[in-house]
Design a protein around this motif. Structure first.
Motif, PDB file in Angstrom:
ATOM      1  N   SER A 161      23.255  13.671 -16.389  1.00 50.60           N
ATOM      2  CA  SER A 161      22.501  13.093 -15.272  1.00 50.60           C
ATOM      3  C   SER A 161      23.323  13.149 -13.992  1.00 50.60           C
ATOM      4  O   SER A 161      24.546  13.345 -14.019  1.00 50.60           O
ATOM      5  N   PRO A 186      14.058  13.993 -16.347  1.00 47.82           N
ATOM      6  CA  PRO A 186      14.808  13.412 -15.229  1.00 47.82           C
ATOM      7  C   PRO A 186      15.336  14.447 -14.251  1.00 47.82           C
ATOM      8  O   PRO A 186      15.270  14.254 -13.035  1.00 47.82           O
ATOM      9  N   ASN A 213      12.366  15.754 -12.238  1.00 48.15           N
ATOM     10  CA  ASN A 213      11.933  14.793 -11.217  1.00 48.15           C
ATOM     11  C   ASN A 213      12.892  14.748 -10.036  1.00 48.15           C
ATOM     12  O   ASN A 213      12.481  14.663  -8.879  1.00 48.15           O
ATOM     13  N   TYR A 214      14.200  14.803 -10.344  1.00 47.65           N
ATOM     14  CA  TYR A 214      15.204  14.812  -9.271  1.00 47.65           C
ATOM     15  C   TYR A 214      15.055  16.073  -8.425  1.00 47.65           C
ATOM     16  O   TYR A 214      15.141  16.033  -7.193  1.00 47.65           O
ATOM     17  N   CYS A 233       0.913   9.967 -17.172  1.00 43.54           N
ATOM     18  CA  CYS A 233       1.327   9.341 -15.914  1.00 43.54           C
ATOM     19  C   CYS A 233       0.576  10.000 -14.766  1.00 43.54           C
ATOM     20  O   CYS A 233       0.637  11.227 -14.601  1.00 43.54           O
ATOM     21  N   CYS A 253       3.662  11.334 -12.240  1.00 51.21           N
ATOM     22  CA  CYS A 253       4.539  12.386 -12.764  1.00 51.21           C
ATOM     23  C   CYS A 253       3.739  13.566 -13.306  1.00 51.21           C
ATOM     24  O   CYS A 253       4.275  14.660 -13.487  1.00 51.21           O
ATOM     25  N   GLU A 296       8.032   5.109 -23.107  1.00 49.69           N
ATOM     26  CA  GLU A 296       8.176   5.333 -21.662  1.00 49.69           C
ATOM     27  C   GLU A 296       7.092   4.633 -20.851  1.00 49.69           C
ATOM     28  O   GLU A 296       7.045   4.769 -19.637  1.00 49.69           O
ATOM     29  N   CYS A 340       4.190   3.785 -15.745  1.00 50.33           N
ATOM     30  CA  CYS A 340       5.264   4.700 -16.096  1.00 50.33           C
ATOM     31  C   CYS A 340       6.612   4.028 -15.862  1.00 50.33           C
ATOM     32  O   CYS A 340       6.866   3.489 -14.780  1.00 50.33           O
ATOM     33  N   GLU A 341       7.463   4.067 -16.855  1.00 50.56           N
ATOM     34  CA  GLU A 341       8.782   3.437 -16.759  1.00 50.56           C
ATOM     35  C   GLU A 341       9.597   4.046 -15.626  1.00 50.56           C
ATOM     36  O   GLU A 341      10.371   3.365 -14.964  1.00 50.56           O
ATOM     37  N   ARG A 342       9.406   5.347 -15.368  1.00 43.54           N
ATOM     38  CA  ARG A 342      10.236   6.026 -14.377  1.00 43.54           C
ATOM     39  C   ARG A 342       9.772   5.802 -12.939  1.00 43.54           C
ATOM     40  O   ARG A 342      10.570   5.551 -12.050  1.00 43.54           O
ATOM     41  N   CYS A 343       8.440   5.907 -12.720  1.00 48.32           N
ATOM     42  CA  CYS A 343       7.964   5.870 -11.331  1.00 48.32           C
ATOM     43  C   CYS A 343       7.091   4.664 -11.018  1.00 48.32           C
ATOM     44  O   CYS A 343       6.782   4.404  -9.853  1.00 48.32           O
TER      45      CYS A 343
END
Length: 816
Positions: free
Chosen positions: A56, A97, A100-101, A171, A174, A182, A188-191
């Protein structure tokens, strides 16, 4: 006499300078290829493995060094014991990840991955791990994922890879399918964007075909018990019966699976999943369709995990227009729709016995449904309207017609006979385990080497065309229609069918991150082979992995997936053993100083780079091993770090009190053999903290005595080297020794010399301790009594009635 030896190129400082010393030895190890495994297959081998990291952008956190250092200790010790050691490292580099980055920062995922790996590798090398960097692998390297694709084709040709439409967590931001884990509170856990249920055609791997083999394999490996338990629970093997409930007035039947067919007379309602196909089939006959449709829409916004959560409030809608018929008594029961029943588990329908199931009972109470007790202890009924009577593993059947009075086990057998005879059910082994959803609608993953032909269906790419390269794209943004970004690349998508030569389209979904991590341990054995994933000679020599350590969070899915792939490859005669890992352990998490999980939002994250810079890599390694029991969570402590640095500084000063004798002094011979024994044992048994504590105790003894022989110091440095390799190599050189510590032979202890020749015992008068004396273990009673009286001196007065000696423990003099 005291001996100080200095080399011109390395003048000893009064203070240990970690910055100079650690860089020096890391360069020497690199130049000497100190830790490279050899291809000498005549030597005894040892394969130590840690989970390779996802590189990461944040780099290493202080949780990473804990497992890496633990197995580095084992690997270094094994090399000194004469083993050919494989201790490799690589990168699990595909995944969401990074993508997305890359999207957020408009940098290609390939560049993001390279930068992250460069940073991670620099950090790992700064801590001094003995990884064999000649065997470094990267799941995004075409030379690697060629063999990931090859394994997929083997699975496809064996009928274990197939495509199926199924509801997934989607999502809305995403634009990707999410695992249940997730999705948190419907977002969504990420966004943080809303998640909905969406039906997609997904590639699946038939891991369920291997359920029994995956359970059976656990009997032949050395895993800690909770890891075995998690594996078995995830597979969830159970024995029971499939039963058909007719839908009143229809030819269709609702098939359910139950482990408790003996409770069929207690069924008072049925529940189907909101996604059950019968809802759409009988839409026109369902009088409250609008209500059902609204409920389905609400359910689509929850993850499977949220829907199945036991503690959540029970919701549901009764179907107005359809009834089910209980096959054992012909009674009609209502059919409800509720989101706690999942289409992805079992048949998407359940029978409800509220008297004996807590969730069914809560549902029945909320919606005023009947509750009938059918199992009782000693034949006695209880008030099941007050609470479900769930203690029914044993007991006798009541209110159950032809099985009344039978014990549970006998009642089950009788009921299965009845169901089979009537053609309305049969015995069945079932699994909680579901087939593995294997495809992702994203760019940054391995292309799936399949084409679709309207004439021939799904056709595998010829193996000679592997690797099927991930094409360069200008845009890797997710699409609004849920297709992979690869779908827009028509020149790449449009191809010819390998079977008939007609027009065909490539599969545009990519593989999940799990793919590359399911077999990476095999590639380490022969990472540069261009003809096969690894040579048979290398696989036979190195496998199985002798010791695999990783986080408890990976002891279900990753461990299960990799065991599945390995067992399949064993069946295909690709690998020589049925299980990939002989031993599996797990480490505890490192928490912040406040005892909470480290996170940026809590402001308690510790960067290992800072510790290496300020205190040294050896301090970081020593502290992470000394912080507490290896398998338990432990809170970070800056004071603890400083304490470990002080310990190493004191080790450094042992040079100042070294004498020139090569052996062990008489004073410390027993303690040295005890220390060798304890440290050797503790390194092998996850007791790193107590091994270091023993070395600290030994250091105190030397410091208190003001001397240490050269032989004692050399042994001490070898024992400490796996934990603190830089300082020990520097001291080895400073005292004039040739070679390196890592090239030395691990010391052995003499069991006879671990036993103390002297023992301290209590001296009592009338049962009260007044003094202690040190005596030889084999001293006779008369000499011990004499020594005791001498120690007591004037405190012993009056007439002595009796003299008692318990060998090796106490002297008690009874006096008046």
């Amino acid at each position: 006499m005291f001996l100080c030896v200095f080399k011109e190129e390395c003048v000893m400082s009064a203070v240990y300078n970690h910055k100079t010393v650690e860089k020096k030895w890391q360069q020497i190890w690199q130049d000497e290829k100190a830790f490279a495994a050899t291809n000498d297959y005549s030597k005894p081998k040892y394969y130590a493995l840690v989970e390779f990291p996802y590189p990461s952008g944040q780099g290493l956190h202080v949780g990473h060094p804990r497992p890496y250092t633990a197995l580095d200790i084992v690997a270094r010790k094994r090399r000194m014991q004469g083993y050919n050691v494989l201790y490799p490292m690589g990168w699990d580099a595909f995944g969401l990840p990074t993508e997305n980055y890359a999207i957020k920062n408009k940098i290609h995922p390939k560049i993001v991955t390279k930068n992250n790996i460069d940073h991670f590798k620099e950090q790992l090398q700064s801590i001094g791990y003995s990884f064999d960097w000649d065997r470094e692998i990267n799941t995004t390297d075409p030379d690697y994922y060629k063999w990931t694709q090859w394994i997929f084709l083997k699975l496809f040709k064996a009928g274990l890879a197939y495509k199926q439409e199924m509801p997934i967590n989607w999502c809305t931001s995403c634009k990707v399918g999410l695992a249940n884990e997730e999705v948190v509170n419907g977002v969504c856990e990420r966004c943080g964007s809303p998640v909905v249920r969406k039906v997609k055609s997904e590639w699946m791997l038939k891991i369920t075909d291997y359920a029994d083999k995956l359970i059976e394999g656990l009997d032949h490996v050395d895993y800690i018990e909770r890891v075995k338990t998690q594996q078995k629970n995830w597979i969830g093997r159970s024995t029971g019966a499939e039963v058909d409930f007719a839908i009143a007035g229809k030819e269709d039947k609702l098939r359910i699976y139950t482990t408790r067919c003996d409770t069929l007379f207690g069924v008072t309602y049925m529940v189907v999943s909101p996604e059950h196909p019968y809802l759409d089939k009988y839409k026109d006959e369902i009088k409250n369709w609008d209500e059902i449709e609204s409920y389905r829409e609400q359910a689509s916004r929850k993850s499977d995990f949220e829907r199945a959560e036991l503690a959540k409030d029970k919701t549901g809608v009764e179907i107005d227009g359809l009834k089910a018929v209980n096959p054992v008594n012909g009674k009609e029961v209502p059919i409800w729709v509720s989101d706690y029943v999942l289409m992805s588990y079992g048949t998407g329908a359940i029978m409800a016995v509220p008297a004996h199931d807590e969730r069914d009972w809560e549902f029945a109470k909320k919606f005023n449904l009947p509750i009938i007790q059918v199992v009782a202890k000693n034949g006695e009924e209880v008030d099941v309207n007050e609470a479900a009577f769930t203690d029914v593993a044993t007991g006798v059947l009541i209110n159950s017609d032809f099985i009344n009075g039978l014990e549970v086990k006998e009642a089950k057998e009788k009921m299965i006979e009845f169901l089979t005879e009537k053609g309305i059910g049969n015995a069945k082994v079932n699994y909680k385990l579901r087939d593995w959803v294997f495809s992702r609608q994203r760019y940054w993953g391995e292309p799936i080497p399949i084409v679709h032909c309207d004439k021939c269906g799904y056709v595998p790419v010829d193996e000679s065309e592997l690797p099927l390269l991930l094409p360069e794209v200008e845009s890797y943004m997710p699409t609004d229609n849920g297709e992979s970004p690869l779908a827009a690349m028509t020149d790449w998508v449009n191809t010819t069918c390998p079977c008939c030569g007609g027009p065909a389209k490539r599969e545009t979904d990519t593989m999940p991150q799990w793919a590359g991590s399911s077999w990476y341990f095999l590639r380490y054995t022969d990472p540069h082979n261009t003809e096969t994933l690894a040579s048979q000679e290398a696989l036979k020599y190195w496998l199985p992995v002798d010791w695999y350590n990783g986080g408890m969070e990976h002891t279900t899915l990753h461990l299960l997936y990799s065991r599945f792939w390995h067992r399949f490859l064993y069946d295909q005669k690709v690998v020589p053993c049925p299980e990939p890992y002989q031993k599996r352990t797990s480490h505890g998490m490192i928490l912040g100083e406040n005892g909470e999980k480290m996170s940026k939002s809590r402001g308690n994250v510790v960067n290992p780079d800072d510790i290496v810079r300020d205190y040294g890599a050896d301090t970081l390694r020593t502290y992470e091993m000394f912080i507490g029991a290896f398998d338990a969570a432990a809170s970070w402590s800056e004071d603890g770090v400083k304490g470990c640095r002080r310990f190493l500084d004191r080790v450094w000063k042992l040079q100042d009190i070294m004498t020139d004798e090569e052996g062990f002094s008489k004073e410390f011979e027993t303690k040295m053999h005890q220390t060798i024994k304890k440290v050797s044992f503790d390194y092998e048994n996850l007791k790193y903290n107590t091994a270091i504590a023993q070395l600290m105790t030994m250091l105190n003894d030397f410091s208190k005595a003001g001397k240490i022989t050269k032989g004692e110091l050399k042994t001490y440095l070898i024992l400490l080297n796996p934990v603190a390799p830089h300082i020990t190599e520097e001291m080895w050189e400073a005292i004039g020794e040739n070679g390196r510590v890592y090239q030395q032979t691990w010391p052995e202890y003499d069991e006879a010399k671990t036993v103390e020749s002297m023992v301290e015992i209590a001296v009592q008068i009338n049962g009260k301790t007044k003094a202690t004396i040190n005596i030889a273990k084999d001293a006779d009673k008369d000499s011990v009594i004499a020594a005791a009286k001498e120690a007591l001196g004037s405190r012993l007065s009056g007439n002595i009635i009796k003299e008692i000696y318990v060998p090796g423990r106490i002297v008690n003099i009874v006096a008046k």
